[in-house]
Design a protein around this motif. Sequence first.
Motif, PDB file in Angstrom:
ATOM      1  N   ASN A  57     -13.162 -55.073 -43.561  1.00 44.09           N
ATOM      2  CA  ASN A  57     -13.389 -55.226 -45.014  1.00 44.09           C
ATOM      3  C   ASN A  57     -12.304 -54.508 -45.797  1.00 44.09           C
TER       4      ASN A  57
ATOM      5  N   GLU B 153     -22.555 -46.418 -45.562  1.00 44.94           N
ATOM      6  CA  GLU B 153     -22.526 -47.564 -44.633  1.00 44.94           C
ATOM      7  C   GLU B 153     -23.324 -48.697 -45.263  1.00 44.94           C
TER       8      GLU B 153
ATOM      9  N   ARG C 126     -27.152 -53.219 -35.734  1.00 44.76           N
ATOM     10  CA  ARG C 126     -26.753 -54.574 -36.129  1.00 44.76           C
ATOM     11  C   ARG C 126     -25.760 -55.106 -35.081  1.00 44.76           C
TER      12      ARG C 126
ATOM     13  N   ASP D 227      -9.996 -50.047 -38.090  1.00 41.68           N
ATOM     14  CA  ASP D 227      -9.620 -51.387 -38.566  1.00 41.68           C
ATOM     15  C   ASP D 227      -9.261 -51.385 -40.050  1.00 41.68           C
TER      16      ASP D 227
ATOM     17  N   VAL E 280     -11.644 -50.201 -30.594  1.00 39.08           N
ATOM     18  CA  VAL E 280     -12.487 -49.008 -30.706  1.00 39.08           C
ATOM     19  C   VAL E 280     -11.671 -47.766 -30.332  1.00 39.08           C
TER      20      VAL E 280
ATOM     21  N   LYS F  87     -22.539 -56.338 -33.375  1.00 34.02           N
ATOM     22  CA  LYS F  87     -21.125 -56.075 -33.653  1.00 34.02           C
ATOM     23  C   LYS F  87     -20.340 -56.423 -32.401  1.00 34.02           C
ATOM     24  N   ILE F  88     -19.171 -56.978 -32.579  1.00 29.32           N
ATOM     25  CA  ILE F  88     -18.320 -57.286 -31.434  1.00 29.32           C
ATOM     26  C   ILE F  88     -17.363 -56.115 -31.200  1.00 29.32           C
TER      27      ILE F  88
END
Length: 450
Positions: free
Chosen positions: A188, A62, A68, A315, A328, A70-71
């Motif tokens: 990413n 990771e 952190r 994703d 999710v 995150k949406i």
Amino acid sequence: MSGGWHRCIQWKADAFGELYVLARSSNMAGVTYDIAIIGGGPAGATAAILLARRGRSVVVCEKEEFPRFKIGESLLPHSLRTLDELGVRGQLDAHALVKHGGEIATACGGRIRRFYFDEAIQLRDRTAFQVERAWFDRMMLDRAVECGAEVRQPCAVERCDFDDEGATLATSGGEIRARYVLDCSGRNAVLGQQFDLRRRYDHLQKFSVFAHYEGVQRDSGRDAALTRLIRGSRHWFWMIPLDDRRTSIGMVCDIADFRAARKTPVQMLDDAIAASSLMAGRMVGARRITEVHPVGDYSYRNTRFHGPRWLLAGDAAGFIDPIFSTGVFLAIHSGEKAAHALDGALRRPWTRLLRFPMYSRGLGRLMNRYLRFVSAWYSEGFVDVFTAPRPPFRIPQAVNSVLGGNVHPNFSVWWRLQIFYLVLRMQRRRENVSGFDRPAGDSLAGAEAR
Ligand SMILES: Cc1cc2nc3c(=O)[nH]c(=O)nc-3n(C[C@H](O)[C@H](O)[C@H](O)COP(=O)(O)OP(=O)(O)OC[C@H]3O[C@@H](n4cnc5c(N)ncnc54)[C@H](O)[C@@H]3O)c2cc1C
């Protein structure tokens, strides 16, 4: 030279060669893991928990330290069974808000419809959760460690080189060797980029701005935790309560509208809120408590979800659109299915020839289903049908079932969906069909005019 000497020199040379190969491979790779997972979001953590629990050696790389920002905070009911199986349901019950459904409204507040999961046709689970992702993602990854996965963090994967036996991952912390790679690196999309598999959806070139707020007005009782979708004519908002205090608020519009507006993301969000009477009304006295995050051009799908030694999940396989909170859900669902496929392939290697394509087909079909809904949302008719005063045939309850994550709709859901799509098609041809009138929404142009 005598034969004895010759054999002795030959043996030494061979032994030296062997040692060199061994030393080189241990320098290069160290342990060979069964599976290396790129990314520790919901997809990666789900797969890591399931695989580690089956005794597989798993390493998760990771790239960020958790927690952190995150949406992606609104979960769907169908994930509950998997979350139960992962052993995290107790934590969610204790810390997360229970979500009973949602609300779709026009931006001026003229038409509003609430829908509850317990009214949906053929939906197994009747509630879901709203979660702060910083907390949720860390809790999931901690659970993976508890189950025996090794988590390297921060550790960014830069590239994967595949061979007949597995893969060598070049990471910011050195090389890692694994039999299989599961790419869960989110948007990413490490392998998608490496193999040039990413394709955009031309009709979903969107831009989004979002932040967390305190002091946003809520309803009482079970309506306090509903997800609210507010639809303008050229943009829409979400309001997702995260706990008693905080609410996630975001706005989505065409990327072309954002460029044409020539505004900063902060101005874009503030002006759009001010231009919607419903949003502005609910946000009287509200205070922004995080920075405003912009993200654009996020919808795409990879042309393949598997190769001989790799799978894509979440994703990293594709992202459709945030509208129905499917991100999710699809991440957890595909993480689970990928874990089953990989475990099977490790047990009987030849079965991967069947398991991997089946995994890809299943995920592709599910994405197609949600893609159809998302495309429908961006046609005008969707909100008309959903907010019509007396929608016929319990159509919203059928749509609600699929949007709740019903992955195998039965006949009673299926025929209602066909009528729903038919109405939308007719609506596209004629402006108004069977009394579904069009919502009056405030537009971004209106925001600029003010
Ligand atoms: C505007 C917007 C709103 C959204 N709202 C919702 C919502 O309400 N509900 C919902 O369900 N979904 C929502 N989503 C989607 C949701 O955010 C994602 O679908 C979900 O997070 C996908 O989970 P994942 O595990 O596949 O990827 P991610 O959660 O993105 O996790 C991927 C992880 O991989 C790590 N990583 C990336 N590259 C590397 C690398 N090279 N090496 C190592 N690690 C790496 C990242 O740091 C990250 O932690 C929204 C998305 C957007 C854009």
